[in-house]
Write an enzyme that holds these catalytic residues in place. Structure first.
Site, short mmCIF file in Angstrom:
data_model
loop_
_atom_site.label_atom_id
_atom_site.label_comp_id
_atom_site.label_asym_id
_atom_site.label_seq_id
_atom_site.Cartn_x
_atom_site.Cartn_y
_atom_site.Cartn_z
N LYS A 199 98.43 74.07 25.91
CA LYS A 199 98.17 75.50 25.79
C LYS A 199 98.96 76.35 26.77
CE LYS A 199 93.53 75.17 23.88
NZ LYS A 199 92.12 75.53 24.08
N GLY A 357 98.20 65.47 36.31
CA GLY A 357 97.62 64.23 35.77
C GLY A 357 98.31 63.70 34.53
N GLY A 380 95.46 70.26 40.36
CA GLY A 380 95.31 71.70 40.59
C GLY A 380 96.21 72.24 41.68
#
Length: 399
Positions: A199, A357, A380
Site C-alpha cells: 500500500k 521485515g 518501524g
C-alpha cells in the site's frame, strides 16, 4: 555524524555497572525462540563489555504487557536461549529498577551478565516517565543503547535514561548508524531507492521524502498499481488504492521537480487468481491487463531495465518487495533484482542498505541477505529513518 560516543570512548569499565538497552523481543513458539537474529546482534556489545570487566545489565521489552506483570511476557522466558547464544552464564533479575533489583545487581561480579525484567511491566516505560528513568538509572554507572529497532520510540529505557547517565552507542547501533549515514545521509551518487509493498498509504512519508533525496525511485509491489492507475492505466482487479490517485500524481510531480527518475513497471506478470503457479498466469504490457486479471509481479523486461538503472548507481536503499514474493512464481522480480544488487555490492561498485521485515524475508528468500552492505532488522525505526524523521533514541545519544 559521529557526534555520539561509542564503546571506544569508555575508558576503564572494570566493576562499572553498564545498563545496556537491547532488543530481545524475539518470536516464540511453545517457549522456544524461533528466530534468534536479535539475540545474536547483541553479542559484540555484550561480549566486549563483559570481557572488559563491566557488570552487564540488559534492559529490554518483550511483547505489549501495557504496565501489567504478565508471566507470559517475562524476559525470564528468553534467558536460557540468550545464555545459549552468548556462551556464558546469564542471570535473570526480577525487576529493572531500584530498589527492586538493587540487591541482585549488588551481588554481581565484574564480567557477569544479567537480563533485567521486561521494562514494559512498568506503566511509565512507554510514556517516558522521568521517575521511572531515574529508578532505572540508580542501577547503573553508564548507559549503552544497542537497540536501533526501538530508537524511534521515546521511552524511559531508550530516551529518558540516556539523559541521566553517560550514554554510548553499542556496536550494533554504531554499525547501523554508520550504514544509514552512508546510504542517505552523505551517499555517493547516483542513489537509487527500491520501495515496494502492498500500500502507498503506509509509505507515503517515505516516498515524499525519498523523491528529494534519490536520483532513481523504483516503485514495486501493490503500490505500483496505485501509481499506474493514477496515470490512467487500467489495472484490472489488482490491489490498488484508487482514492490516492491525486497523492500519487503529486509525488510524481515532486519527483520531476527534484530531477528524480521514477521507475514504474511497463511489463507485468498477471493472473486471474492469486495462487501458486496459476493456470491463468501470463506476462503482458501494463496497458494489456484484462478486467478480470491482477498484477502480481514486475515483468522480466522491466526487471532488466531496473537492473540497468541500478548498475549506473553507487548507492541503493531497499524497502519492500517488488511482487507478491511469498507465492511462487511472483517472487521472480524481487529475486532477480536483489541478486543484481548483491553482485554489484560484492564487486565493490554499490553500497546497498536494506531494511524492514518483509524486505529481510525477501532477501533471505533470494539468498542474498549476507551480500548486501547492510541489512537492518529494524522495522518501524528503519521506515522512520527513510521518512527523514529524527529518532529520539539516537538524538538522546548525541548530547
Amino acid at each position: 555524524m559521529t557526534s555520539f560516543k561509542t564503546l571506544e570512548d569508555l575508558g576503564d569499565v572494570t566493576g562499572k555497572r553498564a545498563l545496556v538497552r537491547v532488543d530481545l523481543n524475539v518470536p516464540m513458539n511453545d517457549l522456544e525462540v524461533t528466530d534468534d537474529t536479535r539475540l545474536r546482534s547483541t553479542l559484540p556489545t555484550v561480549t566486549e563489555l563483559a570481557d572488559r570487566g563491566a557488570i552487564v545489565l540488559l534492559l529490554a521489552h518483550f511483547g505489549r504487557p501495557k504496565g501489567e506483570r504478565r508471566p507470559d511476557m517475562s524476559l525470564s522466558l528468553v534467558t536460557r536461549a540468550y545464555e545459549h547464544v552468548l556462551g556464558r552464564p546469564v542471570r535473570f533479575v526480577g525487576d529493572c529498577i531500584a530498589p527492586g533489583a538493587s540487591q541482585a545487581v549488588a551481588d554481581m561480579d565484574p564480567g557477569d551478565v544479567a537480563i533485567l525484567e521486561n521494562t514494559r511491566f512498568h506503566v511509565g516505560e512507554e510514556n517516558n516517565d522521568p521517575e521511572l528513568a531515574e529508578a532505572m538509572a540508580q542501577l547503573g554507572d553508564l548507559y549503552v543503547n544497542d537497540a536501533f529497532s526501538a530508537a524511534h520510540r521515546a521511552h524511559a529505557s531508550t530516551e529518558g535514561l540516556a539523559r541521566l547517565l553517560p550514554a554510548y552507542a553499542g556496536r550494533a547501533m554504531e554499525a547501523e548508524l554508520k550504514a544509514l549515514q552512508k546510504a542517505l545521509g552523505e551517499p555517493e551518487r547516483p542513489v537509487a531507492a527500491v520501495v515496494g509493498g502492498a500500500k502507498v498509504s503506509t509509505k507515503l512519508d517515505v516516498l515524499q521524502h525519498l523523491v528529494t533525496k534519490v536520483d532513481h525511485l523504483i516503485i514495486g509491489g501493490g503500490m505500483a498499481n496505485t501509481f499506474l492507475a493514477a496515470r490512467g492505466v487500467d489495472v484490472g482487479k489488482s490491489l490498488c488504492e484508487h482514492d490516492l490517485a491525486e497523492t500519487a500524481l503529486a509525488i510524481l510531480d515532486a519527483a520531476d521537480r527534484a530531477n528524480c527518475t521514477v521507475h514504474l513497471p511497463y511489463d507485468v506478470v498477471v493472473a486471474k487468481e492469486f495462487a501458486p503457479n496459476p493456470s491463468s498466469l501470463r506476462t503482458c504490457n501494463v496497458h494489456e491487463v484484462a478486467a478480470d486479471e491482477m498484477i502480481l509481479d514486475v515483468g522480466p523486461a522491466a526487471v532488466e531495465a531496473l537492473a540497468d538503472a541500478i548498475k549506473t548507481c553507487r548507492t541503493l536503499v531497499w524497502n519492500g518487495p517488488l511482487g507478491a514474493f511469498e507465492t511462487r512464481p511472483f517472487d521472480q522480480a524481487t529475486v532477480a533484482l536483489a541478486q543484481t544488487a548483491a553482485a554489484l555490492t560484492q564487486s565493490g561498485s554499490l553500497v546497498s542498505v536494506a531494511g524492514g521485515g518483509d524486505t529481510v524475508a525477501a532477501l533471505n528468500h533470494a539468498g542474498v541477505a549476507d551480500h548486501f552492505t547492510f541489512v537492518s532488522t529494524a522495522g518501524g525505526a528503519f521506515l522512520e529513518w527513510m521518512e527523514g524523521k529524527e529518532l529520539p533514541g539516537v538524538e538522546a545519544l548525541k548530547q
